[in-house]
Write a protein that holds these residues in place. Sequence first.
Motif, PDB file in Angstrom:
ATOM      1  N   GLY A   1       0.820  -1.214   0.000  1.00  0.00           N
ATOM      2  CA  GLY A   1       0.000   0.000   0.000  1.00  0.00           C
ATOM      3  C   GLY A   1       0.849   1.257   0.000  1.00  0.00           C
ATOM      4  O   GLY A   1       2.057   1.225  -0.250  1.00  0.00           O
ATOM      5  N   CYS A   2       0.217   2.395   0.314  1.00  0.00           N
ATOM      6  CA  CYS A   2       0.899   3.672   0.149  1.00  0.00           C
ATOM      7  C   CYS A   2       0.434   4.691   1.181  1.00  0.00           C
ATOM      8  O   CYS A   2      -0.468   4.441   1.973  1.00  0.00           O
ATOM      9  CB  CYS A   2       0.694   4.200  -1.266  1.00  0.00           C
ATOM     10  SG  CYS A   2      -0.991   4.063  -1.899  1.00  0.00           S
ATOM     11  N   GLY A   3       1.064   5.860   1.136  1.00  0.00           N
ATOM     12  CA  GLY A   3       0.896   6.859   2.170  1.00  0.00           C
ATOM     13  C   GLY A   3      -0.114   7.947   1.849  1.00  0.00           C
ATOM     14  O   GLY A   3      -0.738   7.982   0.787  1.00  0.00           O
TER      15      GLY A   3
ATOM     16  N   ILE B   1      -2.173   7.488  21.388  1.00  0.00           N
ATOM     17  CA  ILE B   1      -1.632   6.711  20.273  1.00  0.00           C
ATOM     18  C   ILE B   1      -2.770   6.130  19.444  1.00  0.00           C
ATOM     19  O   ILE B   1      -3.697   5.531  19.981  1.00  0.00           O
ATOM     20  CB  ILE B   1      -0.743   5.555  20.768  1.00  0.00           C
ATOM     21  CG1 ILE B   1       0.439   6.082  21.602  1.00  0.00           C
ATOM     22  CG2 ILE B   1      -0.227   4.726  19.588  1.00  0.00           C
ATOM     23  CD1 ILE B   1       1.240   4.970  22.275  1.00  0.00           C
ATOM     24  N   LEU B   2      -2.667   6.274  18.113  1.00  0.00           N
ATOM     25  CA  LEU B   2      -3.584   5.599  17.190  1.00  0.00           C
ATOM     26  C   LEU B   2      -2.775   4.690  16.281  1.00  0.00           C
ATOM     27  O   LEU B   2      -1.723   5.084  15.769  1.00  0.00           O
ATOM     28  CB  LEU B   2      -4.364   6.597  16.345  1.00  0.00           C
ATOM     29  CG  LEU B   2      -5.319   5.966  15.316  1.00  0.00           C
ATOM     30  CD1 LEU B   2      -6.498   5.296  16.019  1.00  0.00           C
ATOM     31  CD2 LEU B   2      -5.808   6.988  14.305  1.00  0.00           C
ATOM     32  N   MET B   3      -3.294   3.474  16.064  1.00  0.00           N
ATOM     33  CA  MET B   3      -2.667   2.527  15.148  1.00  0.00           C
ATOM     34  C   MET B   3      -3.699   2.072  14.124  1.00  0.00           C
ATOM     35  O   MET B   3      -4.800   1.661  14.480  1.00  0.00           O
ATOM     36  CB  MET B   3      -2.114   1.327  15.911  1.00  0.00           C
ATOM     37  CG  MET B   3      -1.027   1.711  16.901  1.00  0.00           C
ATOM     38  SD  MET B   3      -0.482   0.305  17.889  1.00  0.00           S
ATOM     39  CE  MET B   3       0.836   1.084  18.843  1.00  0.00           C
ATOM     40  N   CYS B   4      -3.323   2.167  12.845  1.00  0.00           N
ATOM     41  CA  CYS B   4      -4.203   1.741  11.752  1.00  0.00           C
ATOM     42  C   CYS B   4      -3.776   0.349  11.293  1.00  0.00           C
ATOM     43  O   CYS B   4      -2.577   0.087  11.109  1.00  0.00           O
ATOM     44  CB  CYS B   4      -4.126   2.722  10.597  1.00  0.00           C
ATOM     45  SG  CYS B   4      -4.729   4.369  11.016  1.00  0.00           S
TER      46      CYS B   4
ATOM     47  N   VAL C   1     -11.233  -1.678   7.819  1.00  0.00           N
ATOM     48  CA  VAL C   1     -10.691  -1.414   6.484  1.00  0.00           C
ATOM     49  C   VAL C   1      -9.312  -2.047   6.392  1.00  0.00           C
ATOM     50  O   VAL C   1      -8.722  -2.424   7.405  1.00  0.00           O
ATOM     51  CB  VAL C   1     -10.573   0.105   6.205  1.00  0.00           C
ATOM     52  CG1 VAL C   1     -11.948   0.771   6.201  1.00  0.00           C
ATOM     53  CG2 VAL C   1      -9.643   0.769   7.208  1.00  0.00           C
ATOM     54  N   ALA C   2      -8.799  -2.146   5.184  1.00  0.00           N
ATOM     55  CA  ALA C   2      -7.417  -2.580   4.987  1.00  0.00           C
ATOM     56  C   ALA C   2      -6.566  -1.316   4.931  1.00  0.00           C
ATOM     57  O   ALA C   2      -6.202  -0.826   3.867  1.00  0.00           O
ATOM     58  CB  ALA C   2      -7.285  -3.395   3.707  1.00  0.00           C
ATOM     59  N   ALA C   3      -6.262  -0.774   6.107  1.00  0.00           N
ATOM     60  CA  ALA C   3      -5.559   0.505   6.202  1.00  0.00           C
ATOM     61  C   ALA C   3      -4.072   0.329   5.928  1.00  0.00           C
ATOM     62  O   ALA C   3      -3.493  -0.719   6.183  1.00  0.00           O
ATOM     63  CB  ALA C   3      -5.772   1.108   7.587  1.00  0.00           C
TER      64      ALA C   3
ATOM     65  N   CYS D   1      -6.429   3.527   2.168  1.00  0.00           N
ATOM     66  CA  CYS D   1      -6.851   2.130   2.281  1.00  0.00           C
ATOM     67  C   CYS D   1      -6.570   1.367   0.992  1.00  0.00           C
ATOM     68  O   CYS D   1      -6.535   1.943  -0.094  1.00  0.00           O
ATOM     69  CB  CYS D   1      -8.338   2.049   2.619  1.00  0.00           C
ATOM     70  SG  CYS D   1      -8.805   2.978   4.097  1.00  0.00           S
ATOM     71  N   MET D   2      -6.407   0.076   1.121  1.00  0.00           N
ATOM     72  CA  MET D   2      -6.129  -0.779  -0.030  1.00  0.00           C
ATOM     73  C   MET D   2      -7.400  -1.039  -0.835  1.00  0.00           C
ATOM     74  O   MET D   2      -8.403  -1.528  -0.305  1.00  0.00           O
ATOM     75  CB  MET D   2      -5.556  -2.110   0.449  1.00  0.00           C
ATOM     76  CG  MET D   2      -4.204  -2.003   1.125  1.00  0.00           C
ATOM     77  SD  MET D   2      -2.856  -1.748  -0.038  1.00  0.00           S
ATOM     78  CE  MET D   2      -2.656  -3.405  -0.681  1.00  0.00           C
ATOM     79  N   ASN D   3      -7.361  -0.720  -2.135  1.00  0.00           N
ATOM     80  CA  ASN D   3      -8.467  -0.988  -3.049  1.00  0.00           C
ATOM     81  C   ASN D   3      -9.795  -0.513  -2.483  1.00  0.00           C
ATOM     82  O   ASN D   3     -10.804  -1.216  -2.500  1.00  0.00           O
ATOM     83  CB  ASN D   3      -8.516  -2.481  -3.382  1.00  0.00           C
ATOM     84  CG  ASN D   3      -7.320  -2.903  -4.215  1.00  0.00           C
ATOM     85  OD1 ASN D   3      -7.054  -2.324  -5.260  1.00  0.00           O
ATOM     86  ND2 ASN D   3      -6.587  -3.892  -3.746  1.00  0.00           N
ATOM     87  N   ASP D   4      -9.773   0.713  -1.983  1.00  0.00           N
ATOM     88  CA  ASP D   4     -10.956   1.282  -1.365  1.00  0.00           C
ATOM     89  C   ASP D   4     -10.810   2.801  -1.342  1.00  0.00           C
ATOM     90  O   ASP D   4      -9.724   3.339  -1.603  1.00  0.00           O
ATOM     91  CB  ASP D   4     -11.113   0.750   0.059  1.00  0.00           C
ATOM     92  CG  ASP D   4     -12.550   0.777   0.542  1.00  0.00           C
ATOM     93  OD1 ASP D   4     -13.390   1.440  -0.106  1.00  0.00           O
ATOM     94  OD2 ASP D   4     -12.846   0.138   1.574  1.00  0.00           O
TER      95      ASP D   4
END
Length: 566
Positions: free
Chosen positions: A64-66, A390-393, A440-442, A462-465
């Motif tokens: 994925g990407c930023g 702290i947040l984690m995706c 989601v696929a974050a 998100c991936m493909n979304d």
Amino acid sequence: MGRSRRQFIRSIYQGAAIFTFDQILSALPPLGVEFVNVAREAGLRAKTIYGGEKKNRYLVETTGCGAAFFDYDNDGWLDIFLVNGTRFQPDWRAGDAPTNRLYKNNRDGTFTDVTVKAGLVRTGWGQGVCTGDYDNDGWDDLFISYWGENALYHNNGDGTFTDVAAKAGVTTAAKINRWNTGCAFVDYDRDGKLDLFIANYINFDLKTTPLPETGPCTYKGTMVACGPPGLEGGKNILFHNNGDGTFSDVSQKAGILNTPGTYGLGVLVGDFDDDGWPDIYVANDSTSSALYQNNHDGTFTEIAIAAGVAYSADGKPQAGMGVSAADYDHDGRLDIVKTNFAGDTSSLYRNQGKKIFEDMTFQAGLGRNTRFLGWGAGFFDFDNDGWADILMCNGHVYPEVGQRDDEQGYRQRKVLYHNLRNGRFADVSLESGPGIVEAVAARGCAFGDFDNDGDIDVLVNCMNDVPQLLRCDSKLSNNWLKVKTVGTKSNRSGIGAQIRCATPDGMRQLDEVRSGGSYMSQSDPRVHFGLGANATADLEIRWPSGHVDRLTGVKANQVLVVKEGA
């Protein structure tokens, strides 16, 4: 009667031995903050395309990407940039090929897609994004890393960008198939010009990489894309800014190449030893992470193992992804949080000073979750109480696991940890709104106040979304302060400036102006401080040049623009 949520937490922790952790959480007063996904209403409707949706054959399809929050037009409102990917053997109809997206903030909660007008259309295997004013002309520029040739978009100051990567010398040799990932602008030699650091994953060649069936490569019995174990790690890159619009590769000279191949992903810049010079931390996949200590002479020494930030608490290599820094315990030193692969915990490294960190993952309460696969991460003060949360995706790396019953799944919810002010964090994910629990696929995520209402929102790619834009809606009355830095002798963006914030109640905070971070993403370069009930704060800004500015009695609830030495 009248006890605050914080007081209540402290009181039950004193007798925590008689409660389970879930009982404690269920007994807490309401959080007062929730996150709501407003992406579609805001106009963020373009899908990020990245590899196959149900099955992948190559590792490059999984990462994925930023994403980025940055003010490209200098109107005081954060705009949005989303990196995009592609697919192998696509059959795009005319005009339908995926592209990176630039969204202009309309200042009313909505955004307008200005990608074409801005000259930013490009299709490819996009990875990371970071921003900074590399030519000190007053406009933040945009760097995007790729599997293949990178892009450096010069901000023309009129709403358009020009890709000058080849002219500037920051493309990478296509013949060795560099897989560039996380990035950050950093003035490592403090000469007032922003240099550029780029992590690398592997040198990825479709002709030689193993396929799932030829590996064979499996994950818990399911055939999946191969790697990275067994593949040669990539070499990180440091480009020095020559001051004439060009950069020189100084990776060898600076000592960056003295480390073995690293499978580098997330890049984090910070002055971790408080000597006034920026250091660089890289989260590596399936091996030890790297910490490049700045030697003040244009060179770096890799000290991660000696510093205690290379491995897990039990000395094992981890699959690191996203990284963030903050002084979470108010001791005046920058700490590090890192996300890792499923079946492992995230990592929390407490800075003890003297170039030594202690792994506090379990003591701080982050060892509770092992089923999530973490990507983007950030310290941020979501309730403006002055303490970094702290947040984690999360999201699994293999879409194939979505078909299994015994996995958390390909799509996963986020994890939000609330700072309890005593060195511990509480998992408040399930009470923090639909934006956090939506699965989601974050991948990449960025933090910033897009609506300028004083609390921090979150952008997720998100991936493909379609992306997520998580608006922070707070019922609390805590105050806040943002600082935008403008360098004069230092680089114009003020990247690397260290800011200390002191309030009348004795609270002391520390943060830095930073490029890059999280998972291959760029957060709001304005430094945000929650002030709690305090109506004023004193600020001390230590610029990269060495100059120090001090401001006293600064009023809360404003964006303060500070020009170096003014």
